[in-house]
Design a protein around this motif. Structure first.
Motif, PDB file in Angstrom:
ATOM      1  N   ASN A  70       6.830  -4.641   9.203  1.00  0.00           N
ATOM      2  CA  ASN A  70       5.934  -4.663   8.051  1.00  0.00           C
ATOM      3  C   ASN A  70       6.381  -3.634   7.021  1.00  0.00           C
ATOM      4  O   ASN A  70       6.971  -2.606   7.371  1.00  0.00           O
ATOM      5  CB  ASN A  70       4.505  -4.326   8.494  1.00  0.00           C
ATOM      6  CG  ASN A  70       4.057  -5.160   9.672  1.00  0.00           C
ATOM      7  OD1 ASN A  70       3.565  -6.260   9.509  1.00  0.00           O
ATOM      8  ND2 ASN A  70       4.243  -4.650  10.886  1.00  0.00           N
ATOM      9  N   THR A 103       2.341  -5.493   4.904  1.00  0.00           N
ATOM     10  CA  THR A 103       2.683  -6.911   4.785  1.00  0.00           C
ATOM     11  C   THR A 103       3.842  -7.254   5.716  1.00  0.00           C
ATOM     12  O   THR A 103       4.866  -6.564   5.714  1.00  0.00           O
ATOM     13  CB  THR A 103       3.073  -7.254   3.337  1.00  0.00           C
ATOM     14  OG1 THR A 103       1.982  -6.915   2.469  1.00  0.00           O
ATOM     15  CG2 THR A 103       3.395  -8.731   3.194  1.00  0.00           C
ATOM     16  N   LYS A 104       3.679  -8.317   6.491  1.00  0.00           N
ATOM     17  CA  LYS A 104       4.737  -8.715   7.422  1.00  0.00           C
ATOM     18  C   LYS A 104       5.960  -9.207   6.656  1.00  0.00           C
ATOM     19  O   LYS A 104       5.852 -10.021   5.749  1.00  0.00           O
ATOM     20  CB  LYS A 104       4.235  -9.813   8.363  1.00  0.00           C
ATOM     21  CG  LYS A 104       5.252 -10.242   9.405  1.00  0.00           C
ATOM     22  CD  LYS A 104       4.683 -11.252  10.391  1.00  0.00           C
ATOM     23  CE  LYS A 104       4.695 -12.635   9.809  1.00  0.00           C
ATOM     24  NZ  LYS A 104       4.387 -13.680  10.827  1.00  0.00           N
TER      25      LYS A 104
END
Length: 342
Positions: A126, A131-132
């Motif tokens: 991430n 956020t991945k």
């Protein structure tokens, strides 16, 4: 010491006192500088965390929310800009020249959330905003070693050189970076995975019990509660008090299998675990998860409590269906909590 006259004695005494005063003055200056650095670091940390919380925010808003002076906020913002930890863009204009708004730089660093289960080692990378950016898996076998895990992470770090932190959820017992109990792969036991990963890859890693991580994934819903999980014939639990996981003296708080009389009977284990937790910590809510737990199990547990306890003393029983989502959410929660303290 001999002195030629009283004047010599007084001159030497004066010099000694002057030297002592200089030393004391230097010590005071050092303490003041250290305190100023501490205050500045804490102000910077506060501003960074507020920027993370609000997404995009101006200096004026930061000053209002933090109760710090505008010059102090400006200094903290400039420090963070210099580190490249935050970035700024022009905000919306209300008639005059628009001021800047600031936000976390997602590429400042990367972190991973990993799940070490019976079947696989899953790693999700991430950005700094959570956020991945990628996900990768490798199978877990009895032959898996710490070196295999390090090699797997090293390949990922080659793609993301700023991968600097990580957290590994373990389906077993881990203490101080060392897996103490992982019966699915004994070669991983009693090796300090945390230290070995840092030595080879310069990634700071935290290990956490799987049920503890799952519980932290729902900690925004309750302050005091317990989470009981049943999977593949094994039972475990996490106890959360004041929104913090209770670890115990040896990191084994919540190992309720020792309170179960028949580990082959799922419902009996769930009931024994529930009563052990209720009797010791008396939490108002107990959450259950595990795909093998049935609706009848939950009904029977509630019926048992109704027969045993008056209503005002009964804990609320809840079944959580989204265990996998809670697991990853809890790992993220723990990782971002560590970032707040950096």
């Amino acid at each position: 010491m001999d002195f030629a006259s009283k004047d010599d004695y007084h001159r030497n005494l004066y010099r000694s006192c002057e030297g002592m005063h200089s030393l004391q003055k230097e010590q005071v200056m050092l303490k003041t500088a250290a305190r100023n650095d501490w205050i500045r670091n804490n102000n910077t940390k506060l501003i960074r965390n507020l920027v993370r919380e609000h997404g995009q925010i101006s200096k004026a808003e930061l000053a209002r929310i933090s109760k710090l002076t505008f010059p102090t906020v400006s200094q903290a913002v400039n420090d963070l800009l210099e580190l490249n930890e935050i970035a700024g863009i022009a905000g919306k204009s209300s008639g005059g020249r628009p001021g800047n708004v600031y936000f976390i730089n997602p590429k400042f660093r990367y972190y991973f959330c990993a799940i070490l289960s019976i079947e696989k080692f899953m790693v999700q990378v991430n950005d700094y905003c959570g956020t991945k950016v990628m996900e990768r898996c490798m199978p877990v076998t009895e032959q898996l070693t710490v070196e295999d895990i390090i090699d797997f992470l090293e390949a990922i770090k080659q793609e993301y050189p700023l991968l600097l932190n990580g957290i590994i959820g373990v389906a077993g017992i881990s203490v101080d970076g060392e897996i103490k109990h992982f019966p699915y792969c004994r070669k991983l036991e009693n090796v300090n995975i945390r230290d070995k990963i840092y030595e080879k890859l310069a990634i700071e890693v935290v290990l956490e019990n799987d049920v503890n991580a799952i519980a932290m994934g729902e900690s925004h819903l309750f302050d005091d509660f317990a989470h009981v999980i049943w999977t593949r014939g094994c039972i475990g639990s996490a106890i959360v008090l004041n929104n913090r996981v209770l670890s115990g003296a040896h990191g084994c708080a919540g190992e309720v299998e020792y309170a179960c009389h028949n580990l082959e009977d799922r419902y009996a284990c769930l009931k024994d675990a529930m009563m052990a937790i209720y009797s010791v910590v008396d939490v108002p809510t107990i959450v259950f998860s595990g795909k093998e737990i049935t609706k009848d199990d939950m009904k029977n547990l509630k019926d048992y409590l109704e027969e045993l306890l008056p209503e005002f003393r009964r804990p609320t029983l809840i079944y959580a269906e989204d265990e996998d989502r809670l697991y990853l959410k809890g790992l993220h929660h723990l990782m971002l909590g560590l970032f707040e303290e950096l």
